[in-house]
Scaffold this motif. Sequence first.
Motif, PDB file in Angstrom:
ATOM      1  N   VAL A 116       0.864  -1.181   0.000  1.00  0.00           N
ATOM      2  CA  VAL A 116       0.000   0.000   0.000  1.00  0.00           C
ATOM      3  C   VAL A 116       0.904   1.236   0.000  1.00  0.00           C
ATOM      4  CG1 VAL A 116      -1.850   1.227   1.176  1.00  0.00           C
ATOM      5  CG2 VAL A 116      -1.791  -1.263   1.215  1.00  0.00           C
ATOM      6  N   ALA A 117       0.841   2.013  -1.085  1.00  0.00           N
ATOM      7  CA  ALA A 117       1.762   3.140  -1.240  1.00  0.00           C
ATOM      8  C   ALA A 117       1.480   4.250  -0.228  1.00  0.00           C
ATOM      9  CB  ALA A 117       1.669   3.688  -2.666  1.00  0.00           C
ATOM     10  N   ARG A 145       7.716   3.399  -6.745  1.00  0.00           N
ATOM     11  CA  ARG A 145       7.824   2.050  -7.313  1.00  0.00           C
ATOM     12  C   ARG A 145       6.479   1.324  -7.285  1.00  0.00           C
ATOM     13  NH1 ARG A 145      12.233   1.754  -3.576  1.00  0.00           N
ATOM     14  NH2 ARG A 145      14.197   2.423  -4.528  1.00  0.00           N
ATOM     15  N   LEU A 146       5.707   1.553  -6.225  1.00  0.00           N
ATOM     16  CA  LEU A 146       4.443   0.822  -6.081  1.00  0.00           C
ATOM     17  C   LEU A 146       3.358   1.366  -7.003  1.00  0.00           C
ATOM     18  CD1 LEU A 146       4.320   0.329  -2.199  1.00  0.00           C
ATOM     19  CD2 LEU A 146       4.698  -1.422  -3.929  1.00  0.00           C
ATOM     20  N   GLU A 147       3.225   2.673  -7.080  1.00  0.00           N
ATOM     21  CA  GLU A 147       2.139   3.265  -7.881  1.00  0.00           C
ATOM     22  C   GLU A 147       2.699   4.402  -8.747  1.00  0.00           C
ATOM     23  OE1 GLU A 147      -1.475   4.248  -5.947  1.00  0.00           O
ATOM     24  OE2 GLU A 147      -1.442   2.518  -4.610  1.00  0.00           O
ATOM     25  N   PRO A 148       3.469   4.070  -9.766  1.00  0.00           N
ATOM     26  CA  PRO A 148       4.017   5.145 -10.609  1.00  0.00           C
ATOM     27  C   PRO A 148       2.971   5.833 -11.472  1.00  0.00           C
ATOM     28  CG  PRO A 148       4.574   2.990 -11.499  1.00  0.00           C
ATOM     29  CD  PRO A 148       3.927   2.741 -10.168  1.00  0.00           C
ATOM     30  N   ASN A 150      -0.071   6.696 -10.462  1.00  0.00           N
ATOM     31  CA  ASN A 150      -0.979   7.501  -9.640  1.00  0.00           C
ATOM     32  C   ASN A 150      -0.469   8.936  -9.627  1.00  0.00           C
ATOM     33  OD1 ASN A 150      -2.537   8.697  -7.585  1.00  0.00           O
ATOM     34  ND2 ASN A 150      -2.755   6.737  -6.523  1.00  0.00           N
ATOM     35  N   ALA A 151      -1.148   9.805 -10.392  1.00  0.00           N
ATOM     36  CA  ALA A 151      -0.668  11.176 -10.547  1.00  0.00           C
ATOM     37  C   ALA A 151      -0.717  11.946  -9.238  1.00  0.00           C
ATOM     38  CB  ALA A 151      -1.501  11.896 -11.612  1.00  0.00           C
ATOM     39  N   GLU A 152      -1.748  11.707  -8.450  1.00  0.00           N
ATOM     40  CA  GLU A 152      -1.878  12.435  -7.186  1.00  0.00           C
ATOM     41  C   GLU A 152      -0.758  12.063  -6.218  1.00  0.00           C
ATOM     42  OE1 GLU A 152      -5.218  13.149  -3.645  1.00  0.00           O
ATOM     43  OE2 GLU A 152      -5.649  11.847  -5.356  1.00  0.00           O
ATOM     44  N   LEU A 153      -0.481  10.776  -6.099  1.00  0.00           N
ATOM     45  CA  LEU A 153       0.592  10.348  -5.206  1.00  0.00           C
ATOM     46  C   LEU A 153       1.953  10.824  -5.711  1.00  0.00           C
ATOM     47  CD1 LEU A 153      -0.293   6.706  -4.098  1.00  0.00           C
ATOM     48  CD2 LEU A 153      -0.220   8.753  -2.701  1.00  0.00           C
ATOM     49  N   MET A 154       2.152  10.789  -7.027  1.00  0.00           N
ATOM     50  CA  MET A 154       3.432  11.230  -7.568  1.00  0.00           C
ATOM     51  C   MET A 154       3.663  12.719  -7.325  1.00  0.00           C
ATOM     52  SD  MET A 154       5.055   8.633  -8.682  1.00  0.00           S
ATOM     53  CE  MET A 154       4.335   7.859  -7.232  1.00  0.00           C
ATOM     54  N   ALA A 155       2.597  13.519  -7.375  1.00  0.00           N
ATOM     55  CA  ALA A 155       2.739  14.939  -7.058  1.00  0.00           C
ATOM     56  C   ALA A 155       3.134  15.139  -5.599  1.00  0.00           C
ATOM     57  CB  ALA A 155       1.431  15.673  -7.374  1.00  0.00           C
ATOM     58  N   GLU A 156       2.533  14.344  -4.711  1.00  0.00           N
ATOM     59  CA  GLU A 156       2.902  14.428  -3.297  1.00  0.00           C
ATOM     60  C   GLU A 156       4.361  14.009  -3.089  1.00  0.00           C
ATOM     61  OE1 GLU A 156       1.326  15.302  -0.385  1.00  0.00           O
ATOM     62  OE2 GLU A 156      -0.229  16.217  -1.617  1.00  0.00           O
ATOM     63  N   VAL A 157       4.774  12.953  -3.773  1.00  0.00           N
ATOM     64  CA  VAL A 157       6.150  12.476  -3.627  1.00  0.00           C
ATOM     65  C   VAL A 157       7.136  13.541  -4.094  1.00  0.00           C
ATOM     66  CG1 VAL A 157       7.799  10.798  -4.537  1.00  0.00           C
ATOM     67  CG2 VAL A 157       5.594  10.028  -3.699  1.00  0.00           C
ATOM     68  N   ARG A 158       6.861  14.161  -5.244  1.00  0.00           N
ATOM     69  CA  ARG A 158       7.771  15.202  -5.739  1.00  0.00           C
ATOM     70  C   ARG A 158       7.845  16.373  -4.782  1.00  0.00           C
ATOM     71  NH1 ARG A 158       5.493  13.562 -10.724  1.00  0.00           N
ATOM     72  NH2 ARG A 158       3.852  15.137 -10.537  1.00  0.00           N
ATOM     73  N   ARG A 159       6.704  16.731  -4.194  1.00  0.00           N
ATOM     74  CA  ARG A 159       6.702  17.876  -3.265  1.00  0.00           C
ATOM     75  C   ARG A 159       7.533  17.580  -2.026  1.00  0.00           C
ATOM     76  NH1 ARG A 159       3.270  19.723   0.900  1.00  0.00           N
ATOM     77  NH2 ARG A 159       1.908  17.920   0.690  1.00  0.00           N
ATOM     78  N   TRP A 160       7.390  16.362  -1.494  1.00  0.00           N
ATOM     79  CA  TRP A 160       8.146  16.030  -0.291  1.00  0.00           C
ATOM     80  C   TRP A 160       9.616  15.755  -0.594  1.00  0.00           C
ATOM     81  CZ3 TRP A 160       6.365  17.180   4.255  1.00  0.00           C
ATOM     82  CH2 TRP A 160       4.993  17.251   4.474  1.00  0.00           C
ATOM     83  N   LEU A 161       9.921  15.235  -1.795  1.00  0.00           N
ATOM     84  CA  LEU A 161      11.321  15.026  -2.151  1.00  0.00           C
ATOM     85  C   LEU A 161      12.071  16.340  -2.273  1.00  0.00           C
ATOM     86  CD1 LEU A 161      11.273  12.060  -4.698  1.00  0.00           C
ATOM     87  CD2 LEU A 161      12.326  12.117  -2.443  1.00  0.00           C
TER      88      LEU A 161
END
Length: 201
Positions: A116-117, A145-148, A150-161
């Motif tokens: 679960v991402a 890696r788990l949900e590439p 998923n645009a919403e999750l990827m936006a969150e990942v980029r913001r936190w990275l």
Amino acid sequence: METLLEKTEQLSELNLAYLLLKAGYQGSLAPASRTTTATGIPTPSPSRTTVGGIPASPVVAPPSRPPVQPVPTPPPAPKLSPAETRFIQALDMIERKQYRDAVQYLNFAISAEPNVARYYLHRGIAHLKQGNTGMAKADFLQVSRLEPANAELMAEVRRWLQQVTTQQPVPSPSRQTSQAQKVVPPPRKEDNGGFLSRFFG
């Protein structure tokens, strides 16, 4: 409901007997002949409902009530899994800035459901809030890696990275002390004169 018509007939006869006795009728109260209306409810005959030549008021049977429909019960709420329950509790702890406890609850959720991402994303956030940038970055990369797709999750990942790159880890005092202890002075150079020069001074 099955005995409604029978009970209605009995009530009609009792009402008729009550009205006759109340009007002073002294004759025999034999059961009155009944006629059936179009609705199927028996009513007293008009010849039996006169007292002294004066027609008595007809007794009208109470209308039958439609059956009460039971109120449909709402469907039961879906039962949450143990991992999802820990995840919701961890979100509440992150809002209250209890990041260490949130990491423990998210560790339980990830061990129960490791694919679960969302669990990795919020554990990375909790790590980042504590200054653990390396662990936070590992969790954010696991989300990608788990949900590439998923645009919403990827936006969150980029913001936190982006916050991971701007936030540098602060070395602890114990680490600085251990690094200072590892510094060894350079060895002293020996004279090139050999054994005799060292012996004679």
